[in-house]
Design an enzyme around this catalytic site. Structure first.
Site, PDB file in Angstrom:
ATOM      1  N   CYS A 119       0.814  -1.226   0.000  1.00 41.91           N
ATOM      2  CA  CYS A 119       0.000   0.000   0.000  1.00 41.91           C
ATOM      3  C   CYS A 119       0.844   1.271   0.000  1.00 41.91           C
ATOM      4  CB  CYS A 119      -0.940  -0.003   1.188  1.00 41.91           C
ATOM      5  SG  CYS A 119      -1.906  -1.493   1.254  1.00 41.91           S
ATOM      6  N   HIS A 263      -3.363   6.878   3.056  1.00 39.07           N
ATOM      7  CA  HIS A 263      -3.789   5.584   2.522  1.00 39.07           C
ATOM      8  C   HIS A 263      -5.131   5.212   3.148  1.00 39.07           C
ATOM      9  CE1 HIS A 263      -4.052   1.496   1.341  1.00 39.07           C
ATOM     10  NE2 HIS A 263      -3.768   1.003   2.533  1.00 39.07           N
ATOM     11  N   ASN A 293     -10.367  -0.338   0.154  1.00 42.42           N
ATOM     12  CA  ASN A 293      -8.904  -0.254   0.151  1.00 42.42           C
ATOM     13  C   ASN A 293      -8.386  -0.814  -1.173  1.00 42.42           C
ATOM     14  OD1 ASN A 293      -6.155  -0.625   0.492  1.00 42.42           O
ATOM     15  ND2 ASN A 293      -6.311  -1.564   2.521  1.00 42.42           N
TER      16      ASN A 293
HETATM   17  N1  ACO Z   1     -19.047  -9.162   9.312  1.00 40.54           N
HETATM   18  C1  ACO Z   1     -19.543  -9.502  10.520  1.00 40.54           C
HETATM   19  N2  ACO Z   1     -18.779  -9.925  11.532  1.00 40.54           N
HETATM   20  C2  ACO Z   1     -17.456  -9.993  11.311  1.00 40.54           C
HETATM   21  C3  ACO Z   1     -16.869  -9.656  10.075  1.00 40.54           C
HETATM   22  C4  ACO Z   1     -17.726  -9.239   9.047  1.00 40.54           C
HETATM   23  N3  ACO Z   1     -17.270  -8.878   7.827  1.00 40.54           N
HETATM   24  N4  ACO Z   1     -15.540  -9.838  10.167  1.00 40.54           N
HETATM   25  C5  ACO Z   1     -15.274 -10.257  11.398  1.00 40.54           C
HETATM   26  N5  ACO Z   1     -16.437 -10.378  12.091  1.00 40.54           N
HETATM   27  C6  ACO Z   1     -16.632 -10.795  13.479  1.00 40.54           C
HETATM   28  C7  ACO Z   1     -15.487 -11.614  13.993  1.00 40.54           C
HETATM   29  O1  ACO Z   1     -15.646 -12.975  13.653  1.00 40.54           O
HETATM   30  C8  ACO Z   1     -15.588 -11.377  15.465  1.00 40.54           C
HETATM   31  O2  ACO Z   1     -16.596 -12.189  15.986  1.00 40.54           O
HETATM   32  P1  ACO Z   1     -16.405 -12.887  17.422  1.00 40.54           P
HETATM   33  O3  ACO Z   1     -16.292 -11.756  18.394  1.00 40.54           O
HETATM   34  O4  ACO Z   1     -17.637 -13.699  17.555  1.00 40.54           O
HETATM   35  O5  ACO Z   1     -15.151 -13.690  17.319  1.00 40.54           O
HETATM   36  C9  ACO Z   1     -16.077  -9.938  15.568  1.00 40.54           C
HETATM   37  O6  ACO Z   1     -16.678  -9.639  14.287  1.00 40.54           O
HETATM   38  C10 ACO Z   1     -14.991  -8.943  15.836  1.00 40.54           C
HETATM   39  O7  ACO Z   1     -13.936  -9.198  14.911  1.00 40.54           O
HETATM   40  P2  ACO Z   1     -12.621  -8.372  14.934  1.00 40.54           P
HETATM   41  O8  ACO Z   1     -11.648  -8.966  13.967  1.00 40.54           O
HETATM   42  O9  ACO Z   1     -12.202  -8.200  16.357  1.00 40.54           O
HETATM   43  O10 ACO Z   1     -13.142  -6.968  14.374  1.00 40.54           O
HETATM   44  P3  ACO Z   1     -12.379  -5.611  14.318  1.00 40.54           P
HETATM   45  O11 ACO Z   1     -13.121  -4.586  15.042  1.00 40.54           O
HETATM   46  O12 ACO Z   1     -10.909  -5.770  14.617  1.00 40.54           O
HETATM   47  O13 ACO Z   1     -12.500  -5.243  12.778  1.00 40.54           O
HETATM   48  C11 ACO Z   1     -11.236  -5.201  10.746  1.00 40.54           C
HETATM   49  C12 ACO Z   1     -11.895  -6.077  11.796  1.00 40.54           C
HETATM   50  C13 ACO Z   1     -12.302  -4.360  10.074  1.00 40.54           C
HETATM   51  C14 ACO Z   1     -10.555  -6.108   9.732  1.00 40.54           C
HETATM   52  C15 ACO Z   1     -10.211  -4.274  11.442  1.00 40.54           C
HETATM   53  O14 ACO Z   1      -9.396  -5.009  12.294  1.00 40.54           O
HETATM   54  C16 ACO Z   1      -9.329  -3.527  10.462  1.00 40.54           C
HETATM   55  O15 ACO Z   1      -9.784  -2.782   9.619  1.00 40.54           O
HETATM   56  N6  ACO Z   1      -8.016  -3.704  10.598  1.00 40.54           N
HETATM   57  C17 ACO Z   1      -7.055  -2.999   9.755  1.00 40.54           C
HETATM   58  C18 ACO Z   1      -6.933  -3.676   8.462  1.00 40.54           C
HETATM   59  C19 ACO Z   1      -5.962  -2.936   7.611  1.00 40.54           C
HETATM   60  O16 ACO Z   1      -5.532  -1.865   7.903  1.00 40.54           O
HETATM   61  N7  ACO Z   1      -5.592  -3.525   6.563  1.00 40.54           N
HETATM   62  C20 ACO Z   1      -4.673  -2.834   5.720  1.00 40.54           C
HETATM   63  C21 ACO Z   1      -3.731  -3.783   5.235  1.00 40.54           C
HETATM   64  S1  ACO Z   1      -2.379  -2.995   4.448  1.00 40.54           S
HETATM   65  C22 ACO Z   1      -2.971  -2.704   3.028  1.00 40.54           C
HETATM   66  O17 ACO Z   1      -3.643  -1.733   2.895  1.00 40.54           O
HETATM   67  C23 ACO Z   1      -2.821  -3.754   1.908  1.00 40.54           C
END
Ligand code: ACO
Length: 336
Positions: A119, A263, A293
């Site tokens: 990214c 980003h 993204n």
């Molecule tokens: N829909 C519904 N529920 C979901 C989903 C979904 N799409 N995805 C996960 N869940 C559930 C999980 O299973 C979990 O359930 P549980 O509590 O029963 O186990 C619950 O939601 C919470 O999941 P978390 O992973 O803790 O959710 P979080 O608040 O961390 O959000 C997310 C997840 C959106 C992926 C977040 O962590 C995020 O955006 N992280 C940054 C990602 C990022 O920056 N990526 C960039 C990569 S670098 C580049 O750009 C290539």
């Protein structure tokens, strides 16, 4: 006094695939909802490239480049170098940059190379171009961030697939020879921390683990991400590298910045970073709601949109900052 040439952004362009996939569309095939995705990420929809042709990374780059060249009032053969940032190239070989050179009909034998910095790729490309121009080695460079992430995510993995989309953003940069024109790249910071590699990776498809028929048929070849760790690293890295770039640009502080183009990984990352940097949220350019993204394409597309709709104006000070898999990071302060 050190002599160097100043680099100016001459023109920008973008291309997004035609197909729109909304959160509701995703909720029909995986256990998720528009509300969950919107609240956790700020994303409402994304564009997905056709797999039938015409929207692969170099196709998108061709369309976006023609717009950028037109905006810069240049022809393809004016370009001295193509720097193509992607981690989802058309092929492993040849590079996207050389394919794009042919697609643009460039016959001057210009240099062409790909950059793999996930990214942060577009800012790595911008700063590589800046170095070539500052030293006098080249005059006009086409830089691209183009990604087809839809091919690399497991569409049944709700923790990952909801975040990504496809698209391409382009800028033409060139030597600014007009002493009355203040446009210039003022500072650049590039960084990496390889110890964070386990937060975002793809195990298969390289020399260590080639794609076998078994892997091709399994889900193991797709992107794997630790979202929680990426989130924490993202906010910290974006803040630190932005402050470093601001510092080396010699600005009084963040209040000098007219627009921050970060980003686009998650709206909550952007809000937390803006908060830490103490920048007015109205100065942050955000397009994640409609496009998700798109990795190396998020900054050049958001930048082009803000230029096109008149938010970003000539003479303004812009902060661009990125982080990504690797982990890589990059930040630039420029006067547009
Ligand atoms: N829909 C519904 N529920 C979901 C989903 C979904 N799409 N995805 C996960 N869940 C559930 C999980 O299973 C979990 O359930 P549980 O509590 O029963 O186990 C619950 O939601 C919470 O999941 P978390 O992973 O803790 O959710 P979080 O608040 O961390 O959000 C997310 C997840 C959106 C992926 C977040 O962590 C995020 O955006 N992280 C940054 C990602 C990022 O920056 N990526 C960039 C990569 S670098 C580049 O750009 C290539």
């Amino acid at each position: 006094m050190t002599l160097y040439y100043r680099t100016k952004i001459l023109g920008t362009g973008l291309y997004y695939p035609q197909k729109i996939v909304t959160n509701d569309d995703l909720a029909r095939s995986i256990d998720t909802s528009d509300q969950w995705i919107t609240e956790r990420t700020g994303i409402k929809k994304r564009r997905i490239s056709s797999t039938k042709g015409g929207e692969f990374p170099t196709d998108m780059a061709l369309n976006a480049s023609l717009i950028a060249l037109k905006n810069a009032n240049l022809s393809p053969n004016d370009i001295d170098c193509i720097i193509f940032a992607t981690f989802t190239p058309d092929y492993r070989l040849p590079s996207c940059a050389t394919i794009l050179q042919t697609k643009l009909g460039i016959t001057n034998g210009c240099a062409a190379m790909d950059i793999s910095a996930a990214c942060s790729g577009f800012l790595y490309a911008l700063n590589t171009a800046n170095s070539f121009i500052q030293t006098g080695m080249m005059k006009k460079i086409l830089i691209i961030g183009s990604e087809m992430l839809s091919r690399e995510v497991d569409w049944s993995d709700r923790g990952v697939c909801i975040l990504f989309g496809d698209g391409c953003g382009v800028a033409v940069v060139g030597r600014n020879e007009d002493p009355n024109d203040k446009s210039e790249i003022l500072s650049t910071k590039l960084g990496a921390d390889g110890t964070g590699r386990e937060f975002l990776y793809q195990t298969y498809g390289g020399s260590v683990n080639p794609i076998t028929p078994e892997i091709a048929a399994s889900k193991e070849r797709y992107l794997t991400m630790n979202g929680k760790e990426m989130f924490k690293v993202a906010v910290r890295t974006l803040t630190d590298i932005s402050l470093a770039a601001l510092n080396s640009a010699g600005l009084k502080g963040i209040e000098d910045i007219d627009w921050f183009v970060p980003h686009q990984a998650n709206i909550r990352i952007l809000e937390a970073t803006a908060n830490r940097l103490n920048i007015n949220p109205n100065k942050v350019v955000i397009n994640i709601e409609d496009y998700a993204n798109t990795s190396a394409a998020t900054i050049p597309t958001a930048f082009h949109q803000a230029v096109s709709d008149g938010r970003i104006k000539r003479g303004q000070l812009i902060l661009l900052s990125a982080f990504g898999g690797g982990l890589t990071s990059a930040s630039t302060v420029l006067r547009y």
